[in-house]
Scaffold this motif. Sequence first.
Motif, PDB file in Angstrom:
ATOM      1  N   MET A  97       0.813  -1.191   0.000  1.00  0.00           N
ATOM      2  CA  MET A  97       0.000   0.000   0.000  1.00  0.00           C
ATOM      3  C   MET A  97       0.860   1.260   0.000  1.00  0.00           C
ATOM      4  O   MET A  97       0.558   2.194  -0.718  1.00  0.00           O
ATOM      5  N   TYR A  98       1.878   1.289   0.852  1.00  0.00           N
ATOM      6  CA  TYR A  98       2.692   2.497   0.947  1.00  0.00           C
ATOM      7  C   TYR A  98       3.423   2.784  -0.366  1.00  0.00           C
ATOM      8  O   TYR A  98       3.489   3.929  -0.805  1.00  0.00           O
ATOM      9  N   ALA A  99       3.969   1.754  -0.986  1.00  0.00           N
ATOM     10  CA  ALA A  99       4.704   1.933  -2.243  1.00  0.00           C
ATOM     11  C   ALA A  99       3.791   2.446  -3.348  1.00  0.00           C
ATOM     12  O   ALA A  99       4.227   3.164  -4.240  1.00  0.00           O
ATOM     13  N   GLN A 100       2.514   2.090  -3.287  1.00  0.00           N
ATOM     14  CA  GLN A 100       1.542   2.537  -4.286  1.00  0.00           C
ATOM     15  C   GLN A 100       0.938   3.891  -3.932  1.00  0.00           C
ATOM     16  O   GLN A 100       0.122   4.415  -4.673  1.00  0.00           O
ATOM     17  N   GLY A 101       1.291   4.454  -2.783  1.00  0.00           N
ATOM     18  CA  GLY A 101       0.756   5.742  -2.367  1.00  0.00           C
ATOM     19  C   GLY A 101      -0.693   5.663  -1.915  1.00  0.00           C
ATOM     20  O   GLY A 101      -1.433   6.636  -2.030  1.00  0.00           O
ATOM     21  N   ARG A 102      -1.108   4.516  -1.374  1.00  0.00           N
ATOM     22  CA  ARG A 102      -2.499   4.321  -1.006  1.00  0.00           C
ATOM     23  C   ARG A 102      -2.795   4.597   0.462  1.00  0.00           C
ATOM     24  O   ARG A 102      -3.904   4.415   0.912  1.00  0.00           O
ATOM     25  N   PHE A 103      -1.827   5.017   1.238  1.00  0.00           N
ATOM     26  CA  PHE A 103      -2.081   5.310   2.635  1.00  0.00           C
ATOM     27  C   PHE A 103      -2.482   6.763   2.782  1.00  0.00           C
ATOM     28  O   PHE A 103      -1.755   7.655   2.378  1.00  0.00           O
ATOM     29  N   LEU A 104      -3.645   7.011   3.357  1.00  0.00           N
ATOM     30  CA  LEU A 104      -4.175   8.349   3.579  1.00  0.00           C
ATOM     31  C   LEU A 104      -4.316   9.138   2.288  1.00  0.00           C
ATOM     32  O   LEU A 104      -3.990  10.303   2.203  1.00  0.00           O
ATOM     33  N   GLY A 105      -4.833   8.494   1.303  1.00  0.00           N
ATOM     34  CA  GLY A 105      -5.126   9.181   0.062  1.00  0.00           C
ATOM     35  C   GLY A 105      -6.358   8.567  -0.559  1.00  0.00           C
ATOM     36  O   GLY A 105      -6.766   7.466  -0.190  1.00  0.00           O
ATOM     37  N   GLY A 106      -6.968   9.262  -1.443  1.00  0.00           N
ATOM     38  CA  GLY A 106      -8.138   8.727  -2.114  1.00  0.00           C
ATOM     39  C   GLY A 106      -7.761   7.531  -2.978  1.00  0.00           C
ATOM     40  O   GLY A 106      -6.735   7.535  -3.653  1.00  0.00           O
ATOM     41  N   PHE A 107      -8.565   6.503  -2.926  1.00  0.00           N
ATOM     42  CA  PHE A 107      -8.311   5.329  -3.742  1.00  0.00           C
ATOM     43  C   PHE A 107      -9.640   4.731  -4.166  1.00  0.00           C
ATOM     44  O   PHE A 107     -10.559   4.614  -3.353  1.00  0.00           O
ATOM     45  N   GLU A 108      -9.738   4.379  -5.427  1.00  0.00           N
ATOM     46  CA  GLU A 108     -10.924   3.712  -5.954  1.00  0.00           C
ATOM     47  C   GLU A 108     -10.488   2.575  -6.854  1.00  0.00           C
ATOM     48  O   GLU A 108      -9.482   2.680  -7.553  1.00  0.00           O
ATOM     49  N   TRP A 109     -11.257   1.508  -6.815  1.00  0.00           N
ATOM     50  CA  TRP A 109     -10.978   0.355  -7.665  1.00  0.00           C
ATOM     51  C   TRP A 109     -12.307  -0.253  -8.070  1.00  0.00           C
ATOM     52  O   TRP A 109     -13.199  -0.424  -7.229  1.00  0.00           O
ATOM     53  N   THR A 110     -12.439  -0.562  -9.350  1.00  0.00           N
ATOM     54  CA  THR A 110     -13.655  -1.194  -9.851  1.00  0.00           C
ATOM     55  C   THR A 110     -13.306  -2.555 -10.414  1.00  0.00           C
ATOM     56  O   THR A 110     -12.378  -2.683 -11.218  1.00  0.00           O
ATOM     57  N   GLY A 111     -14.040  -3.558  -9.969  1.00  0.00           N
ATOM     58  CA  GLY A 111     -13.842  -4.924 -10.423  1.00  0.00           C
ATOM     59  C   GLY A 111     -15.142  -5.491 -10.958  1.00  0.00           C
ATOM     60  O   GLY A 111     -16.159  -4.792 -11.040  1.00  0.00           O
ATOM     61  N   PRO A 112     -15.138  -6.764 -11.313  1.00  0.00           N
ATOM     62  CA  PRO A 112     -16.322  -7.369 -11.920  1.00  0.00           C
ATOM     63  C   PRO A 112     -17.515  -7.480 -10.971  1.00  0.00           C
ATOM     64  O   PRO A 112     -18.655  -7.610 -11.421  1.00  0.00           O
ATOM     65  N   HIS A 113     -17.286  -7.391  -9.661  1.00  0.00           N
ATOM     66  CA  HIS A 113     -18.381  -7.574  -8.704  1.00  0.00           C
ATOM     67  C   HIS A 113     -18.773  -6.303  -7.969  1.00  0.00           C
ATOM     68  O   HIS A 113     -19.686  -6.331  -7.149  1.00  0.00           O
ATOM     69  N   GLY A 114     -18.069  -5.206  -8.213  1.00  0.00           N
ATOM     70  CA  GLY A 114     -18.420  -3.970  -7.527  1.00  0.00           C
ATOM     71  C   GLY A 114     -17.293  -2.964  -7.529  1.00  0.00           C
ATOM     72  O   GLY A 114     -16.316  -3.087  -8.271  1.00  0.00           O
ATOM     73  N   ARG A 115     -17.451  -1.963  -6.681  1.00  0.00           N
ATOM     74  CA  ARG A 115     -16.508  -0.852  -6.633  1.00  0.00           C
ATOM     75  C   ARG A 115     -16.057  -0.623  -5.191  1.00  0.00           C
ATOM     76  O   ARG A 115     -16.885  -0.591  -4.272  1.00  0.00           O
ATOM     77  N   TYR A 116     -14.757  -0.443  -4.996  1.00  0.00           N
ATOM     78  CA  TYR A 116     -14.174  -0.142  -3.695  1.00  0.00           C
ATOM     79  C   TYR A 116     -13.774   1.330  -3.687  1.00  0.00           C
ATOM     80  O   TYR A 116     -13.124   1.806  -4.621  1.00  0.00           O
ATOM     81  N   VAL A 117     -14.169   2.048  -2.638  1.00  0.00           N
ATOM     82  CA  VAL A 117     -13.847   3.468  -2.527  1.00  0.00           C
ATOM     83  C   VAL A 117     -13.290   3.728  -1.131  1.00  0.00           C
ATOM     84  O   VAL A 117     -13.875   3.301  -0.136  1.00  0.00           O
ATOM     85  N   ASP A 118     -12.155   4.419  -1.060  1.00  0.00           N
ATOM     86  CA  ASP A 118     -11.555   4.796   0.220  1.00  0.00           C
ATOM     87  C   ASP A 118     -11.248   6.286   0.175  1.00  0.00           C
ATOM     88  O   ASP A 118     -10.533   6.749  -0.702  1.00  0.00           O
TER      89      ASP A 118
END
Length: 56
Positions: free
Chosen positions: A1-22
């Motif tokens: 997560m840290y290497a991808q810059g996903r800690f304390l930042g907006g993140f969204e991901w859409t897959g075949p079964h739904g959408r994840y939003v942080d």
Amino acid sequence: MYAQGRFLGGFEWTGPHGRYVDRSEGEVDHFRGREAILVDGVEGYALDYFGGLIRP
């Protein structure tokens, strides 16, 4: 997560079964946020979180 810059930042991901939003606000010393999973636009899971640095 840290290497991808996903800690304390907006993140969204859409897959075949739904959408994840942080979303979060604040910095590492004091922050809060909410993550959710939506299926067909309906929130099926949600988690509110908060935290920060502990200082002596």
